[in-house]
Scaffold this motif. Structure first.
Motif, PDB file in Angstrom:
ATOM      1  N   LEU A  15     130.049  82.675 -53.534  1.00  0.00           N
ATOM      2  CA  LEU A  15     129.283  82.949 -54.772  1.00  0.00           C
ATOM      3  C   LEU A  15     128.688  81.453 -55.525  1.00  0.00           C
ATOM      4  N   LEU A  16     129.150  80.509 -54.908  1.00  0.00           N
ATOM      5  CA  LEU A  16     128.754  79.073 -55.471  1.00  0.00           C
ATOM      6  C   LEU A  16     127.376  79.067 -55.253  1.00  0.00           C
ATOM      7  N   ALA A  17     126.684  79.768 -54.047  1.00  0.00           N
ATOM      8  CA  ALA A  17     125.258  79.806 -53.873  1.00  0.00           C
ATOM      9  C   ALA A  17     124.604  80.319 -54.998  1.00  0.00           C
ATOM     10  N   VAL A  18     124.857  81.167 -55.848  1.00  0.00           N
ATOM     11  CA  VAL A  18     124.363  81.749 -57.068  1.00  0.00           C
ATOM     12  C   VAL A  18     123.923  80.870 -57.775  1.00  0.00           C
ATOM     13  N   PRO A  19     124.711  80.079 -58.585  1.00  0.00           N
ATOM     14  CA  PRO A  19     124.260  79.174 -59.676  1.00  0.00           C
ATOM     15  C   PRO A  19     123.486  78.242 -59.093  1.00  0.00           C
ATOM     16  N   ILE A  26     114.938  76.869 -61.403  1.00  0.00           N
ATOM     17  CA  ILE A  26     114.633  76.116 -62.774  1.00  0.00           C
ATOM     18  C   ILE A  26     114.028  74.845 -62.510  1.00  0.00           C
ATOM     19  N   TRP A  27     114.660  73.948 -61.464  1.00  0.00           N
ATOM     20  CA  TRP A  27     113.996  72.538 -61.108  1.00  0.00           C
ATOM     21  C   TRP A  27     112.584  73.131 -60.434  1.00  0.00           C
ATOM     22  N   ARG A  28     112.623  73.709 -59.640  1.00  0.00           N
ATOM     23  CA  ARG A  28     111.277  74.039 -58.961  1.00  0.00           C
ATOM     24  C   ARG A  28     110.111  74.397 -59.936  1.00  0.00           C
ATOM     25  N   TYR A  29     110.517  75.592 -61.211  1.00  0.00           N
ATOM     26  CA  TYR A  29     109.588  75.811 -62.185  1.00  0.00           C
ATOM     27  C   TYR A  29     109.183  74.563 -62.910  1.00  0.00           C
TER      28      TYR A  29
END
Length: 330
Positions: A15-19, A26-29
């Motif tokens: 689940l650490l992959a979710v954040p 967000i970074w890509r946007y």
């Protein structure tokens, strides 16, 4: 539904992959460059963003949700009732009850058998931490309920007891021997047999006193109870027309034998109940016996709960595909 546990809790580390996925989006946007360069953007000031533009994050959010749900499903969530391993105060008790025809005598109301069942049931309900079992005998003996902590089963079976289901007679030795077989391998420090009868040993292949000596070898304490009024007791019988008549019969209890049987065991005792109140008082005395420690383990019944998470992941992926390749496709 009980508490939720996971068969493979280490999988939840995924689940650490979710954040991380959310942060990457967000970074890509923010790093995206404009597709159209213009020296003055004032001409676009009055143009409102379309709903499709405003929801451009939704497909990726659905994919992130699908990944999170799949990780939870792989961890295999399970619902279960509480499981605990505790030590509680209690003893192991087997009741050996006479169900011969003479137990239908009505010097106890409504009769000896029903009065004994009621008093014994009250005794069971008052000892919630004890394992208890039930043996019945007349001319033969058999186990009605083996040792159990499920008192509801015991009470249900006790309620159904009736005379006449086996050959008539009083096999004290066989009744005691059957009870011994049910309790002799118990690991409880205190093992007790309560034997209740209204008659004289006249059936069976086991000598009652020999059975009592065997009980002593297994460190089983024996309480014997003679049930019946002094003198004579009214006994019902039906004539050829089916009409009920009463005949006074002698109350014959081999008290000397029952005293010897109890005395053969460590701290065993004999009691005589001449009415229902006296029988209740006897069980009250037995109720204050010394208690020993036994282990009680409550095992949970588990049920897999990963199917809803698989459905969430599937629906999220389908929704993402419909949005990305349908309505939101440029």
């Amino acid at each position: 539904m009980g508490s939720i546990t996971f068969a493979h809790p280490w999988v939840l580390l995924g689940l650490l992959a979710v954040p991380a996925m959310a942060a990457w989006w967000i970074w890509r946007y923010r790093k995206q460059e404009a597709a159209l360069q213009h020296s003055n953007i004032a001409i676009f000031a009055g143009v409102a963003k379309s709903l499709r533009v405003r929801l451009r994050w939704l497909p990726y959010a659905l994919r992130t949700l699908a990944v999170g749900a799949m990780i939870v499903a792989l961890a295999r969530p399970q619902s279960q009732l509480s499981r605990q391993e505790t030590k509680v105060e209690g003893i192991d008790i087997v009741m050996a009850m006479d169900i011969s025809g003479s137990m239908l005598a009505e010097d106890f109301k409504p009769n000896r058998l029903e009065a004994a069942k009621k008093v014994a049931a009250d005794f069971v309900e008052g000892r919630k931490t004890d394992r208890m079992g039930l043996v019945v005998f007349a001319g033969q003996a058999f186990t009605q309920v083996p040792l159990t902590i499920d008192h509801n089963v015991l009470l249900s079976q006790m309620k159904e007891l009736k005379s006449g289901v086996v050959k008539d007679g009083t096999a004290l030795g066989d009744g005691l021997a059957t009870a011994i077989n049910r309790i002799k391998d118990s690991e409880a420090k205190s093992k007790v047999i309560i034997l209740l009868t209204d008659g004289v040993n006249n059936q069976g292949s086991v000598d009652p006193l020999s059975a009592a000596e065997i009980a002593a070898m297994y460190d089983i304490r024996l309480y014997t109870i003679g049930i019946g009024s002094m003198g004579k007791a009214p006994f019902p019988f039906r004539d050829q027309m089916g009409r009920v008549h009463y005949q006074n019969i002698d109350v014959e209890i081999d008290e000397a034998l029952m005293k010897d049987m109890s005395a053969a065991t460590n701290d065993g005792q004999y009691f005589r109940a001449t009415n229902k109140k006296a029988l209740q008082e006897i069980f009250d005395q037995i109720d204050v016996m010394e208690k020993s420690r036994i282990d009680i383990t409550q095992y949970a019944q588990t049920k897999d709960e990963f199917y809803p998470w698989l459905w969430i992941a599937l629906l999220a992926l389908v929704a993402e595909a419909l949005l990305r390749w349908g309505w939101m496709k440029l």
